[in-house]
Write an enzyme that holds these catalytic residues in place. Structure first.
Site, short mmCIF file in Angstrom:
data_model
loop_
_atom_site.label_atom_id
_atom_site.label_comp_id
_atom_site.label_asym_id
_atom_site.label_seq_id
_atom_site.Cartn_x
_atom_site.Cartn_y
_atom_site.Cartn_z
N SER A 57 0.84 -1.44 -0.03
CA SER A 57 0.04 -0.30 -0.12
C SER A 57 1.27 0.96 0.25
O SER A 57 0.20 2.39 -0.28
CB SER A 57 -1.06 -0.01 1.12
OG SER A 57 0.10 0.30 2.19
N HIS A 97 1.39 4.42 7.01
CA HIS A 97 0.58 4.84 5.40
C HIS A 97 0.96 6.99 5.84
O HIS A 97 1.72 6.75 6.60
CB HIS A 97 -1.05 4.57 6.67
CG HIS A 97 -1.56 3.67 4.76
ND1 HIS A 97 -2.79 3.18 4.68
CD2 HIS A 97 -0.52 2.90 4.24
CE1 HIS A 97 -3.32 2.46 4.11
NE2 HIS A 97 -2.08 2.28 3.99
N ASP A 123 -8.12 5.69 4.56
CA ASP A 123 -7.77 5.37 5.40
C ASP A 123 -9.37 4.45 6.02
O ASP A 123 -9.36 4.31 7.04
CB ASP A 123 -6.74 5.18 6.25
CG ASP A 123 -5.26 4.54 5.80
OD1 ASP A 123 -5.47 4.39 4.49
OD2 ASP A 123 -4.52 4.97 6.21
#
Length: 180
Positions: A57, A97, A123
């Site tokens: 990701s 992230h 998210d």
């Protein structure tokens, strides 16, 4: 039957002081690893100073298997664009992230929205039900550095648990074969 048991006993024929020495050496290795881990926790300010990237990701910034070093100073402000590691209540695995949005009020409270670089949406679907933002309590650390692919052994061991057993069997066979 006794011959089979004596052949399978890895300590058969080894003096007791050598067995004790090996146990002490193993204890020293484990103690040293724990001391290094505790030092990293203190030095980095993060409860988990080292994490492995488990998904794609965050590509192209990080690949699966990259080992990340985290640091965290709770007093320094979080800003959009920073890469953080956070943990959601009730979920075991931390997530790496990028901070997408940060809202800070006068009291210094933060509302944080994150997104993986390789993901098309933010998210919010990863957060708990009815949770729209992260707070500072969710943040474990900021990425301070990384080593590419060093964490792949962790991923392989997790994805293929039988490989651990195979490695133990192979090592045992090697030890037994060197004794004859």
């Amino acid at each position: 039957m006794n011959d089979l048991v004596s052949k399978l006993n890895p300590f058969n024929g080894i003096p007791k002081y050598q067995v004790a020495q090996q146990i002490v050496n193993l204890g020293l290795i484990v103690s040293t690893a724990l001391m290094i881990w505790k030092f990293l926790i203190i030095f980095s300010g993060s409860e988990s100073p080292i994490v492995v990237v488990l998904s794609g990701s965050m590509r192209p910034a990080f690949d699966r298997g990259d080992l990340l070093y985290l640091d965290y100073d709770e007093k320094s402000p979080l800003r959009s664009g920073e890469i953080v590691v956070f943990k959601i209540e009730g979920k075991e695995i931390p997530i790496v992230h990028r901070v997408l949005n940060v809202h800070e009020n006068a009291a210094g409270d933060y509302l944080i929205l994150t997104k993986g670089d390789n993901n098309t949406v933010d998210d919010r679907s990863l957060y708990n039900k009815d949770q729209r933002w992260l707070t500072r309590d969710h943040i474990i650390g900021r990425v301070g550095g990384y080593l590419p692919y060093v964490g792949m052994i962790t991923i392989v061991m997790h994805d293929y648990p039988n490989l651990k057993i195979l490695m133990i069997v192979v090592l045992t066979l090697i030890v037994l074969s060197t004794r004859e």
